[in-house]
Motif scaffolding. Sequence first.
Motif, mmCIF file in Angstrom:
data_model
loop_
_atom_site.group_PDB
_atom_site.id
_atom_site.type_symbol
_atom_site.label_atom_id
_atom_site.label_comp_id
_atom_site.label_asym_id
_atom_site.label_seq_id
_atom_site.Cartn_x
_atom_site.Cartn_y
_atom_site.Cartn_z
ATOM 1 N N LEU A 218 83.822 20.334 22.864
ATOM 2 C CA LEU A 218 84.938 21.282 23.087
ATOM 3 C C LEU A 218 85.175 21.637 21.754
ATOM 4 C CD1 LEU A 218 87.325 19.789 25.882
ATOM 5 C CD2 LEU A 218 85.276 21.502 26.185
ATOM 6 N N GLU A 219 85.469 23.045 21.574
ATOM 7 C CA GLU A 219 85.687 23.645 20.321
ATOM 8 C C GLU A 219 87.407 23.949 20.059
ATOM 9 O OE1 GLU A 219 84.780 24.840 16.460
ATOM 10 O OE2 GLU A 219 83.500 23.854 18.093
ATOM 11 N N PRO A 220 88.086 23.267 19.298
ATOM 12 C CA PRO A 220 89.396 23.343 18.927
ATOM 13 C C PRO A 220 89.497 24.802 18.618
ATOM 14 C CG PRO A 220 88.347 21.925 17.486
ATOM 15 C CD PRO A 220 87.428 22.496 17.932
ATOM 16 N N PRO A 221 91.075 25.435 18.993
ATOM 17 C CA PRO A 221 91.875 24.760 19.700
ATOM 18 C C PRO A 221 91.620 24.309 21.062
ATOM 19 C CG PRO A 221 92.707 26.851 19.526
ATOM 20 C CD PRO A 221 91.248 26.716 18.918
ATOM 21 N N VAL A 222 91.843 22.924 21.345
ATOM 22 C CA VAL A 222 91.692 22.458 23.025
ATOM 23 C C VAL A 222 93.265 22.413 23.522
ATOM 24 C CG1 VAL A 222 90.854 20.525 24.332
ATOM 25 C CG2 VAL A 222 89.740 21.468 22.337
ATOM 26 N N TRP A 223 93.124 23.065 24.657
ATOM 27 C CA TRP A 223 94.422 22.826 25.472
ATOM 28 C C TRP A 223 94.330 21.569 26.412
ATOM 29 C CZ3 TRP A 223 98.115 27.089 25.768
ATOM 30 C CH2 TRP A 223 97.952 27.924 25.166
ATOM 31 N N ILE A 224 95.400 20.700 26.523
ATOM 32 C CA ILE A 224 95.447 19.495 27.441
ATOM 33 C C ILE A 224 96.606 19.582 28.296
ATOM 34 C CG2 ILE A 224 95.596 17.121 27.406
ATOM 35 C CD1 ILE A 224 93.184 18.176 25.691
ATOM 36 N N ASP B 111 89.071 24.975 26.474
ATOM 37 C CA ASP B 111 88.822 25.583 25.205
ATOM 38 C C ASP B 111 88.412 26.754 25.337
ATOM 39 O OD1 ASP B 111 85.968 25.462 25.751
ATOM 40 O OD2 ASP B 111 85.322 24.549 24.083
ATOM 41 N N ALA B 112 87.623 27.681 24.568
ATOM 42 C CA ALA B 112 87.514 28.958 24.624
ATOM 43 C C ALA B 112 86.707 29.325 25.968
ATOM 44 C CB ALA B 112 87.261 29.782 23.312
ATOM 45 N N VAL C 225 94.089 31.112 29.577
ATOM 46 C CA VAL C 225 93.645 29.731 29.602
ATOM 47 C C VAL C 225 94.107 29.426 31.140
ATOM 48 C CG1 VAL C 225 94.755 27.515 29.103
ATOM 49 C CG2 VAL C 225 93.836 29.211 27.524
ATOM 50 N N PHE C 226 95.216 29.899 31.653
ATOM 51 C CA PHE C 226 95.767 29.688 32.917
ATOM 52 C C PHE C 226 94.856 29.823 34.101
ATOM 53 C CE2 PHE C 226 100.473 29.069 31.706
ATOM 54 C CZ PHE C 226 100.226 27.710 31.386
ATOM 55 N N ALA C 227 94.182 31.294 33.894
ATOM 56 C CA ALA C 227 93.262 31.867 34.792
ATOM 57 C C ALA C 227 92.011 31.089 34.872
ATOM 58 C CB ALA C 227 93.032 33.370 34.695
ATOM 59 N N MET D 270 102.314 21.348 37.153
ATOM 60 C CA MET D 270 102.130 20.847 35.850
ATOM 61 C C MET D 270 103.000 20.241 35.097
ATOM 62 S SD MET D 270 101.155 23.496 32.537
ATOM 63 C CE MET D 270 99.757 24.180 33.465
ATOM 64 N N GLN D 271 102.701 19.163 34.694
ATOM 65 C CA GLN D 271 103.887 18.368 34.042
ATOM 66 C C GLN D 271 104.107 18.472 32.643
ATOM 67 O OE1 GLN D 271 105.156 17.089 37.095
ATOM 68 N NE2 GLN D 271 105.223 15.036 36.699
ATOM 69 N N PHE D 272 103.004 18.700 31.762
ATOM 70 C CA PHE D 272 102.895 18.676 30.282
ATOM 71 C C PHE D 272 101.705 19.052 29.838
ATOM 72 C CE2 PHE D 272 101.664 16.421 26.473
ATOM 73 C CZ PHE D 272 103.157 16.537 25.680
ATOM 74 N N GLY D 273 101.924 20.002 28.602
ATOM 75 C CA GLY D 273 100.795 20.486 28.045
ATOM 76 C C GLY D 273 100.811 20.625 26.528
ATOM 77 N N LEU D 274 99.845 20.613 25.925
ATOM 78 C CA LEU D 274 99.873 20.636 24.393
ATOM 79 C C LEU D 274 98.653 21.458 23.974
ATOM 80 C CD1 LEU D 274 97.495 18.514 23.095
ATOM 81 C CD2 LEU D 274 99.084 16.816 23.814
ATOM 82 N N VAL D 275 98.671 21.891 22.878
ATOM 83 C CA VAL D 275 97.433 22.601 22.171
ATOM 84 C C VAL D 275 97.001 21.630 21.146
ATOM 85 C CG1 VAL D 275 96.508 24.486 21.180
ATOM 86 C CG2 VAL D 275 98.227 24.671 22.857
ATOM 87 N N LEU D 276 95.766 21.106 20.904
ATOM 88 C CA LEU D 276 95.258 20.215 20.196
ATOM 89 C C LEU D 276 94.127 20.877 18.798
ATOM 90 C CD1 LEU D 276 95.615 17.091 19.067
ATOM 91 C CD2 LEU D 276 93.623 16.946 20.730
ATOM 92 N N SER D 277 94.664 20.820 17.761
ATOM 93 C CA SER D 277 93.507 21.365 16.727
ATOM 94 C C SER D 277 93.275 20.335 15.570
ATOM 95 C CB SER D 277 94.100 22.683 15.881
ATOM 96 O OG SER D 277 95.298 22.272 15.263
ATOM 97 N N ARG D 278 92.135 20.534 14.628
ATOM 98 C CA ARG D 278 92.133 19.649 13.701
ATOM 99 C C ARG D 278 91.684 20.470 12.302
ATOM 100 N NH1 ARG D 278 86.037 17.928 16.209
ATOM 101 N NH2 ARG D 278 84.791 19.969 15.845
#
Length: 237
Positions: free
Chosen positions: A87-93, A115-116, A149-151, A229-237
């Motif tokens: 997956l290519e950042p940013p990645v939604w978890i 990801d995208a 992202v949600f769609a 949905m309980q929790f979400g984050l966006v992860l980058s590097r």
Amino acid sequence: MNTPLHYGKHLLSLLESAGQLSLTDEQVNMGESLQPWFMGEKVVTPPWSSPQAYFWQRLCRAVSEAEAAFFRFSLPASMWPPILSDLEPPVWIFWTVAHFEAPRLVEEAVAFAVDATRVKSVPLDFLMTDIAFLNPEKLHVSEEQLQDVFARLQAATPEILAQRTDGIRAEMASTLKTELERIHVYYDSLLKRRAITEETRFLLQEREQLIREHHRRLSPESLRIHMRMQFGLVLSR
């Protein structure tokens, strides 16, 4: 101050700032969006000394259901989880709970990575070992990006859950077959060698009603799936 109660009061002040409620002396004037969570009550007096009371629980539940939280973190490239290597950042978890409305309610936690271009499921605890390496990161996310992202997550969910869904439907079909066999055996024993009377007509109607009810409850086509949905984050590097 009691920590849970402190958080509860802080949550009240945040909701007041957002215009969802107002405080007058010891009472809380609930906004329209919050009233359904409190059985339509417009004015509530919170139990200020009990952090585990119904009021505080419902308030937290209302916020967690209506206001999904997205935390934005970065992770050094050297610590990037192998499970996300494609997956290519940013990645939604997203951590979610899937509700399978079968004859017995089945709840299962499911984690998604987006990801995208891709959506896939990931192990629930894959990030726990790397949590110490996370750094807060400010990432601008537009409303359009969020909706996209949600769609895509919603569109991909049926395929990702297909194996588990097929298993539950197979279980429902097996249970339906067994129950129908029991119904036929039971009523055949009652109706065997009986002349047609009002009593036998009643038994035949009762059997048909039971068969219809079992089809309604146990037919694989009646399975309904809801995601929370309980929790979400966006992860980058």
